[in-house]
Design an enzyme around this catalytic site. Sequence first.
Site, PDB file in Angstrom:
ATOM      1  N   ARG A   1       0.820  -1.213   0.000  1.00 14.37           N
ATOM      2  CA  ARG A   1       0.000   0.000   0.000  1.00 14.37           C
ATOM      3  C   ARG A   1       0.854   1.264   0.000  1.00 14.37           C
ATOM      4  NH1 ARG A   1      -2.310  -3.466   3.727  1.00 14.37           N
ATOM      5  NH2 ARG A   1      -4.398  -4.244   3.223  1.00 14.37           N
ATOM      6  N   ILE A   2       1.884   1.303   0.867  1.00 18.00           N
ATOM      7  CA  ILE A   2       2.694   2.508   0.989  1.00 18.00           C
ATOM      8  C   ILE A   2       3.513   2.725  -0.277  1.00 18.00           C
ATOM      9  CG2 ILE A   2       4.519   3.654   2.295  1.00 18.00           C
ATOM     10  CD1 ILE A   2       3.579   2.043   4.755  1.00 18.00           C
TER      11      ILE A   2
ATOM     12  N   ASP B   1       9.506  -5.836  -6.503  1.00 17.42           N
ATOM     13  CA  ASP B   1       8.860  -6.549  -5.402  1.00 17.42           C
ATOM     14  C   ASP B   1       8.700  -7.995  -5.842  1.00 17.42           C
ATOM     15  OD1 ASP B   1       7.087  -7.668  -3.489  1.00 17.42           O
ATOM     16  OD2 ASP B   1       6.269  -5.685  -3.048  1.00 17.42           O
TER      17      ASP B   1
ATOM     18  N   CYS C   1       9.780  -1.919   1.818  1.00 14.18           N
ATOM     19  CA  CYS C   1       9.622  -3.361   2.012  1.00 14.18           C
ATOM     20  C   CYS C   1       9.718  -3.696   3.494  1.00 14.18           C
ATOM     21  CB  CYS C   1      10.689  -4.126   1.230  1.00 14.18           C
ATOM     22  SG  CYS C   1      12.368  -3.529   1.486  1.00 14.18           S
ATOM     23  N   PRO C   2       9.161  -4.829   3.911  1.00 13.50           N
ATOM     24  CA  PRO C   2       9.264  -5.227   5.314  1.00 13.50           C
ATOM     25  C   PRO C   2      10.671  -5.706   5.644  1.00 13.50           C
ATOM     26  CG  PRO C   2       8.204  -6.954   4.047  1.00 13.50           C
ATOM     27  CD  PRO C   2       8.380  -5.786   3.111  1.00 13.50           C
TER      28      PRO C   2
ATOM     29  N   ASP D   1      14.106   8.081   8.042  1.00  9.93           N
ATOM     30  CA  ASP D   1      13.212   8.256   9.192  1.00  9.93           C
ATOM     31  C   ASP D   1      13.422   7.132  10.192  1.00  9.93           C
ATOM     32  OD1 ASP D   1      10.981   9.566  10.594  1.00  9.93           O
ATOM     33  OD2 ASP D   1       9.851   7.754  10.081  1.00  9.93           O
TER      34      ASP D   1
ATOM     35  N   GLU E   1      17.231   2.311  17.614  1.00 13.89           N
ATOM     36  CA  GLU E   1      16.361   3.462  17.907  1.00 13.89           C
ATOM     37  C   GLU E   1      16.058   3.529  19.399  1.00 13.89           C
ATOM     38  OE1 GLU E   1      14.137   3.476  13.544  1.00 13.89           O
ATOM     39  OE2 GLU E   1      13.029   2.804  15.302  1.00 13.89           O
TER      40      GLU E   1
ATOM     41  N   HIS F   1      11.835   8.584  13.420  1.00 12.46           N
ATOM     42  CA  HIS F   1      10.791   7.563  13.216  1.00 12.46           C
ATOM     43  C   HIS F   1       9.399   8.156  13.427  1.00 12.46           C
ATOM     44  CE1 HIS F   1      10.142   2.943  13.312  1.00 12.46           C
ATOM     45  NE2 HIS F   1       9.124   3.547  12.725  1.00 12.46           N
TER      46      HIS F   1
END
Length: 319
Positions: free
Chosen positions: A157-158, A177, A208-209, A261, A266, A285
């Site tokens: 989607r993104i 992808d 991507c994940p 980001d 983190e 983030h």
Amino acid sequence: MKIHVLDRSVIDTGDLCWDAFSQCGEVKLFDNTTPEEFAQNAAGADSLIVVGLDITKSMLDSCPDLKFINLLSTGYDFVDVDAAKAKGIPVSNVSTYGTDSVAQMTVALLLELCNRVGLHDAAVRAGEWERSGKFSFWLTPLKELSGKTMGVVGVGRIGRTTARIAKAFGMRVLAFDEYAPPAGADSPYEMVGFEQLLEQSDVVALHCPLTPETRGLMNKTSIEKMKPGAILINAARGALVEEQALYDALVSGHLAGAGLDVVTAEPIPSDSILLKAPNLILTPHIAWATKEARSRMLDLALQNQLAFQSGTPINVVNP
């Protein structure tokens, strides 16, 4: 049903309302939960609502009453989902809340690298415009996106939303992808191989994940295959990028810039090499953190909770 929200303050600065969850049972809100506080804050809970707290098997062992884990995130790599499955605990995520916000942030990072709005604003306020004696001045090369090529890695989607925005800027859009279907006639992008995308793109955006296969996807070898003077944008997961390789490419000038980001650790440690990298924009983030996205996040988590309590859990990541 006893529902414990373990790290409310991560998503809520006081501008969100949790009242709707009261229809599901007794709700306890904890602003923050450290790993050491987990057993205490999770004690007696039937359901946990979690944003980013790492949950290990040993932590799950300390919660004999736990029946459901409701994640306020799309990613779930911070939860031992296999251990939860072994205990019969479904883990549900929210996957659609931040599509527009993350795509918007991707483009915001790109525009900042192309126009350096913040840099020039600071220069004007410091009097540099007046001292120049000119009606216009600029401190860095400025870039126009129209006619350039964007490569989108991951067209969920993104990624698809980012591609549509890039197309609206007049960019050619390539996409890679391994799991996406072929691009349709109305798709804003052309599907290509990963190496072709790297070699032809003026901008590479990661959507991507993080998986064992994508960890370190952008490494020394892949970054060297990018066009000289290209830009890398990452608003997905920090570990997709090998940070030393990115630093080296920015220092050498092989890459004109990068916008991140997300980073591997983190919050970013003070000794991170990235803090010394030239032409790098870093944000903490926040791509997901618009109020609109956070409100959708709560709505979707409520749907997850209601579905679980009705006996038909949805968005389960460990079926």
